[in-house]
Enzyme design. Structure first.
Site, short mmCIF file in Angstrom:
data_model
loop_
_atom_site.label_atom_id
_atom_site.label_comp_id
_atom_site.label_asym_id
_atom_site.label_seq_id
_atom_site.Cartn_x
_atom_site.Cartn_y
_atom_site.Cartn_z
N ASP A 1 0.80 -1.23 0.00
CA ASP A 1 0.00 0.00 0.00
C ASP A 1 0.83 1.28 0.00
O ASP A 1 0.43 2.29 0.61
CB ASP A 1 -0.99 -0.02 1.16
CG ASP A 1 -2.18 -0.92 0.85
OD1 ASP A 1 -2.57 -0.97 -0.34
OD2 ASP A 1 -2.70 -1.57 1.77
N THR B 1 -11.81 -14.00 -1.97
CA THR B 1 -12.08 -12.69 -1.38
C THR B 1 -11.50 -12.61 0.02
O THR B 1 -11.25 -13.63 0.65
CB THR B 1 -13.58 -12.35 -1.36
OG1 THR B 1 -13.70 -10.93 -1.21
CG2 THR B 1 -14.32 -13.05 -0.22
N ASP C 1 -7.05 -3.76 -5.36
CA ASP C 1 -6.76 -2.44 -4.80
C ASP C 1 -5.43 -1.88 -5.29
O ASP C 1 -5.22 -0.67 -5.33
CB ASP C 1 -6.70 -2.49 -3.26
CG ASP C 1 -7.73 -3.39 -2.61
OD1 ASP C 1 -8.14 -4.38 -3.25
OD2 ASP C 1 -8.11 -3.12 -1.47
N GLY D 1 -9.41 -16.90 -7.95
CA GLY D 1 -9.82 -15.69 -7.25
C GLY D 1 -10.37 -16.05 -5.87
O GLY D 1 -10.97 -17.12 -5.70
N TRP E 1 -12.08 0.35 -6.88
CA TRP E 1 -10.63 0.51 -7.12
C TRP E 1 -10.31 0.20 -8.58
O TRP E 1 -9.45 0.83 -9.20
CB TRP E 1 -9.80 -0.39 -6.21
CG TRP E 1 -9.82 -0.09 -4.73
CD1 TRP E 1 -9.92 -1.01 -3.73
CD2 TRP E 1 -9.68 1.19 -4.06
NE1 TRP E 1 -9.88 -0.39 -2.49
CE2 TRP E 1 -9.73 0.94 -2.67
CE3 TRP E 1 -9.54 2.50 -4.51
CZ2 TRP E 1 -9.62 1.97 -1.71
CZ3 TRP E 1 -9.45 3.53 -3.57
CH2 TRP E 1 -9.49 3.25 -2.20
N1 GLY Z 1 -7.38 -1.32 0.38
C1 GLY Z 1 -8.13 -1.87 1.43
C2 GLY Z 1 -9.54 -1.43 1.41
O1 GLY Z 1 -9.99 -0.82 0.46
O2 GLY Z 1 -10.23 -1.70 2.39
#
Ligand code: GLY
Length: 387
Positions: free
Chosen positions: A96, A216, A156, A214, A232
């Site tokens: 991040d 989650t 993200d 994939g 995102w």
């Molecule tokens: N990037 C983590 C979220 O959107 O919660």
């Protein structure tokens, strides 16, 4: 009836946001805001979360919206905190870096030529590319590099990549762009289903580099579409197009956006997962603001390309999303017992099928506040993006 945010409402919303940010300043000048509010209030925390770049980003936006130096001064204090964080490698073993260093330090460098901001953002970009996995061609999101249970990327990350395009421009080193492009290619190849909904996370094979499956973490289940993940993707693809001029990104942006818009309930505030289209499940207003930013970003690109009809279409939809938030989620400056800007965000909602730690359900969320204000400032027309 669907209505658009008017200019009067935009100015009113900015006035509310700037007043709340000003009121919050004493509490969050040497402390950061937590990821989300608890009962309406952000806990002051050290600079350790993935979200702590958003509050300084809000300060820069408040500075641009008000011309008041007090916001730039406070945002400048955060630059030192972010430089220390990356130098001491505090809570940065994840991807991040863009969420952290773009709104705090790239913004600071763009607006004030702060050399420490440039240094910090470049170190963060180096940290981000250090997480690139050759086998599978992706930036690993979380955990120890190569760990079996984390050999994956998440949607993200599309918002972390602009930091790499910026680093390439700053240094002239092509490695940053090359990794951003490789990651984008992997993401586009695997993260979208035939109906253009998206997987939140995607595992790759550690030995062969082949796509595996994939999964989650924060969505309802593996094959549903977590609202913020889809958001995102919308904004990330619009940004990827601006940084590369690759037309297929913009085509995909349109499909992914269509899916998002088709799943909205009548009041246009997204449920936390797009599998829900009615009923009492919590909403995630932050997804609406993120998508609005993506639409405004894409509208600028369409306009530059001479595609005026499409530019108008996406600006209009952005204003509709923002109007919905204005009417039902915006915090008013005289409201007591709440210190965020936008209500009805959801960070992580537990479901029978997901793996998240529950947090911040039906609360203000730090990025929800930030992207709301970014969208409002963007709509003014003269904002120069730091993404
Ligand atoms: N990037 C983590 C979220 O959107 O919660």
């Amino acid at each position: 009836m669907i209505r658009e945010l008017t200019e009067k409402e935009r100015l009113d919303a900015i006035d509310n946001a700037v007043a709340i940010i000003r009121r919050n300043l004493p509490e969050y000048t040497y402390k950061c805001q937590d990821t989300n509010t608890v009962d309406g209030i952000y806990k002051p925390i050290d600079n350790i979360e993935w979200t702590t770049g958003f509050w300084p980003g809000e300060l820069w936006l408040a500075y641009l919206a008000s011309d008041d130096e007090v916001f730039a001064h406070a945002a400048g204090i955060f630059v030192e905190s972010f430089l220390e964080r990356i130098k001491k490698h505090i809570a940065v073993d994840h991807h991040d870096m863009g969420f952290l260093y773009t709104p705090s330090c790239v913004a600071a460098y763009m607006l004030t030529h702060n050399a420490h901001a440039r240094e910090a953002a470049l170190m963060a970009a180096d940290n981000l590319i250090s997480r690139f996995q050759e086998k599978g061609q992706f930036i690993q999101a979380w955990g120890a590099m190569g760990a079996d249970d984390n050999y994956r990327y998440i949607i993200d990350c599309m918002l972390n990549l602009p930091l790499l395009y910026w680093a390439e421009k700053e240094t002239g080193k092509s490695i940053y762009r090359e990794i951003a492009l490789k990651h984008t290619k992997t993401c586009i190849a695997n993260s979208f289903r035939p109906d253009y909904s998206s997987f939140h996370t995607f595992f790759m094979n550690k030995e062969t580099g082949e796509p595996v499956r994939g999964e989650t973490c924060q969505g309802y289940k593996a094959d549903s579409s977590w609202a913020r993940g889809q958001a995102w993707a919308v904004y990330g693809l619009a940004l990827a197009y601006r940084h590369t001029g690759e037309k297929s990104y913009l085509d995909l942006f349109e499909h992914v956006s269509d899916y998002f818009m088709e799943k909205l309930p009548e009041d246009m505030i997204p449920y936390w997962d797009l599998i829900f289209t009615s009923g009492d499940e919590p909403r995630d207003s932050s997804s609406g603001s993120i998508v609005a930013c993506g639409f405004l970003e894409a509208a600028d690109s369409y306009e530059k390309n001479g595609e005026y009809e499409k530019a108008r279409k996406y600006r209009k939809m952005a204003k509709e999303l923002l109007k919905a938030i204005y009417d039902t989620c915006m915090v008013k400056k005289d409201e007591e017992g709440i210190n965020g800007l936008v209500k009805h965000g959801t960070y992580s909602k537990k479901s029978p099928y997901n793996t998240c730690t529950p947090a911040g359900v039906d609360e203000c969320v730090s990025w929800g506040d930030y992207y709301w204000l970014e969208a409002l400032v963007r709509l003014g027309g003269s904002w120069k993006s730091w993404w």
